[in-house]
Design a protein around this motif. Sequence first.
Motif, PDB file in Angstrom:
ATOM      1  N   TYR A  13       1.042  -1.194  -0.055  1.00 30.27           N
ATOM      2  CA  TYR A  13      -0.160   0.050  -0.012  1.00 30.27           C
ATOM      3  C   TYR A  13       0.965   1.082  -0.107  1.00 30.27           C
ATOM      4  CZ  TYR A  13      -3.185   3.775   1.434  1.00 30.27           C
ATOM      5  OH  TYR A  13      -3.844   4.625   1.609  1.00 30.27           O
ATOM      6  N   SER A  14       2.021   1.192   0.808  1.00 28.18           N
ATOM      7  CA  SER A  14       2.862   2.552   0.903  1.00 28.18           C
ATOM      8  C   SER A  14       3.352   2.938  -0.491  1.00 28.18           C
ATOM      9  CB  SER A  14       3.878   2.163   1.758  1.00 28.18           C
ATOM     10  OG  SER A  14       3.251   2.391   3.303  1.00 28.18           O
ATOM     11  N   ALA A  15       3.721   1.970  -1.187  1.00 26.40           N
ATOM     12  CA  ALA A  15       4.442   2.187  -2.541  1.00 26.40           C
ATOM     13  C   ALA A  15       3.272   2.770  -3.531  1.00 26.40           C
ATOM     14  CB  ALA A  15       4.959   1.139  -3.277  1.00 26.40           C
ATOM     15  N   ILE A  16       2.179   2.205  -3.447  1.00 27.95           N
ATOM     16  CA  ILE A  16       1.075   2.722  -4.323  1.00 27.95           C
ATOM     17  C   ILE A  16       0.659   4.181  -3.880  1.00 27.95           C
ATOM     18  CG2 ILE A  16      -1.412   2.317  -5.207  1.00 27.95           C
ATOM     19  CD1 ILE A  16       0.671   0.367  -6.189  1.00 27.95           C
ATOM     20  N   SER A  17       0.511   4.273  -2.553  1.00 27.51           N
ATOM     21  CA  SER A  17       0.382   5.608  -1.978  1.00 27.51           C
ATOM     22  C   SER A  17       1.241   6.624  -2.431  1.00 27.51           C
ATOM     23  CB  SER A  17      -0.009   5.562  -0.653  1.00 27.51           C
ATOM     24  OG  SER A  17      -0.220   6.971   0.097  1.00 27.51           O
ATOM     25  N   PHE A  39      -7.318   4.408  -7.480  1.00 30.00           N
ATOM     26  CA  PHE A  39      -6.724   5.113  -6.330  1.00 30.00           C
ATOM     27  C   PHE A  39      -6.164   6.113  -6.648  1.00 30.00           C
ATOM     28  CE2 PHE A  39      -3.354   5.465  -3.212  1.00 30.00           C
ATOM     29  CZ  PHE A  39      -3.852   5.231  -2.060  1.00 30.00           C
ATOM     30  N   MET A  40      -6.449   7.191  -5.787  1.00 29.94           N
ATOM     31  CA  MET A  40      -5.724   8.334  -5.938  1.00 29.94           C
ATOM     32  C   MET A  40      -5.284   9.244  -4.770  1.00 29.94           C
ATOM     33  SD  MET A  40      -8.890  10.925  -7.380  1.00 29.94           S
ATOM     34  CE  MET A  40      -8.681  10.140  -8.953  1.00 29.94           C
ATOM     35  N   SER A  41      -4.248  10.058  -4.797  1.00 26.97           N
ATOM     36  CA  SER A  41      -4.210  11.011  -3.544  1.00 26.97           C
ATOM     37  C   SER A  41      -5.185  11.868  -3.115  1.00 26.97           C
ATOM     38  CB  SER A  41      -2.879  11.640  -3.827  1.00 26.97           C
ATOM     39  OG  SER A  41      -3.174  12.649  -4.674  1.00 26.97           O
ATOM     40  N   MET A  42      -5.466  12.213  -1.883  1.00 22.77           N
ATOM     41  CA  MET A  42      -6.379  12.974  -1.401  1.00 22.77           C
ATOM     42  C   MET A  42      -6.388  14.446  -2.391  1.00 22.77           C
ATOM     43  SD  MET A  42      -8.438  11.541   0.561  1.00 22.77           S
ATOM     44  CE  MET A  42      -9.234  12.991   1.343  1.00 22.77           C
ATOM     45  N   GLU A  43      -5.149  14.999  -2.540  1.00 24.51           N
ATOM     46  CA  GLU A  43      -5.007  15.988  -3.168  1.00 24.51           C
ATOM     47  C   GLU A  43      -5.569  16.189  -4.661  1.00 24.51           C
ATOM     48  OE1 GLU A  43      -1.361  18.943  -4.641  1.00 24.51           O
ATOM     49  OE2 GLU A  43      -1.116  17.621  -3.324  1.00 24.51           O
ATOM     50  N   GLU A  46      -9.170  15.865  -4.389  1.00 29.21           N
ATOM     51  CA  GLU A  46     -10.069  17.257  -3.929  1.00 29.21           C
ATOM     52  C   GLU A  46      -9.973  18.154  -5.160  1.00 29.21           C
ATOM     53  OE1 GLU A  46      -8.082  18.450  -0.618  1.00 29.21           O
ATOM     54  OE2 GLU A  46      -9.079  16.929   0.857  1.00 29.21           O
ATOM     55  N   LYS A  47      -8.741  18.120  -5.859  1.00 25.01           N
ATOM     56  CA  LYS A  47      -8.790  19.050  -7.149  1.00 25.01           C
ATOM     57  C   LYS A  47      -9.901  18.512  -8.206  1.00 25.01           C
ATOM     58  CE  LYS A  47      -3.790  20.762  -7.469  1.00 25.01           C
ATOM     59  NZ  LYS A  47      -2.537  20.444  -8.338  1.00 25.01           N
ATOM     60  N   ARG A  48     -10.034  17.287  -8.395  1.00 29.61           N
ATOM     61  CA  ARG A  48     -10.996  16.800  -9.257  1.00 29.61           C
ATOM     62  C   ARG A  48     -12.344  17.057  -8.794  1.00 29.61           C
ATOM     63  NH1 ARG A  48     -14.211  12.533 -10.585  1.00 29.61           N
ATOM     64  NH2 ARG A  48     -14.031  11.574 -12.399  1.00 29.61           N
ATOM     65  N   GLU A  49     -12.587  17.138  -7.884  1.00 34.48           N
ATOM     66  CA  GLU A  49     -13.951  17.418  -7.173  1.00 34.48           C
ATOM     67  C   GLU A  49     -14.126  18.926  -7.522  1.00 34.48           C
ATOM     68  OE1 GLU A  49     -16.574  15.520  -5.620  1.00 34.48           O
ATOM     69  OE2 GLU A  49     -15.452  14.382  -6.856  1.00 34.48           O
ATOM     70  N   GLN A  50     -13.204  19.690  -7.023  1.00 34.51           N
ATOM     71  CA  GLN A  50     -13.324  21.224  -7.523  1.00 34.51           C
ATOM     72  C   GLN A  50     -13.591  21.593  -8.752  1.00 34.51           C
ATOM     73  OE1 GLN A  50      -9.757  23.051  -5.870  1.00 34.51           O
ATOM     74  NE2 GLN A  50     -10.480  22.929  -3.712  1.00 34.51           N
ATOM     75  N   ALA A  51     -12.871  20.778  -9.869  1.00 30.39           N
ATOM     76  CA  ALA A  51     -13.100  21.070 -11.313  1.00 30.39           C
ATOM     77  C   ALA A  51     -14.522  20.450 -11.795  1.00 30.39           C
ATOM     78  CB  ALA A  51     -11.971  20.154 -11.998  1.00 30.39           C
ATOM     79  N   LEU A  52     -15.015  19.335 -11.086  1.00 31.01           N
ATOM     80  CA  LEU A  52     -16.284  19.061 -11.412  1.00 31.01           C
ATOM     81  C   LEU A  52     -17.404  19.901 -10.862  1.00 31.01           C
ATOM     82  CD1 LEU A  52     -15.991  15.104 -10.849  1.00 31.01           C
ATOM     83  CD2 LEU A  52     -16.123  16.394 -13.024  1.00 31.01           C
ATOM     84  N   ASN A  53     -17.116  20.580  -9.605  1.00 33.41           N
ATOM     85  CA  ASN A  53     -18.216  21.416  -9.150  1.00 33.41           C
ATOM     86  C   ASN A  53     -18.031  22.569  -9.940  1.00 33.41           C
ATOM     87  OD1 ASN A  53     -19.035  19.636  -6.931  1.00 33.41           O
ATOM     88  ND2 ASN A  53     -17.372  20.445  -5.522  1.00 33.41           N
TER      89      ASN A  53
END
Length: 88
Positions: A13-17, A39-43, A46-53
Amino acid sequence: MIIKASAALRNDYSAISNLAKETNEPIYITKNGEGDGVFMSMEAYEKREQALNLRAKIIRAEEERLSGAKTRSIEEARKELRERAASV
């Protein structure tokens, strides 16, 4: 596009993260050779969610404009914003 087997996520998991954080891209997870998840980073999420909004707001505004809602020119909008700022 980054593709990893579900075993990689389970076993390291750590390597994928870290990979997700370093590349800032989604990692596609497969199970038995078929796509199963992302799987994606939180950052990145969040960027994707902002763009979609933002996209949803733009679409909503365009739909309102097309249905005949009142619009403002750039000059009118700037004037209105200046007036609001002056009254604060």
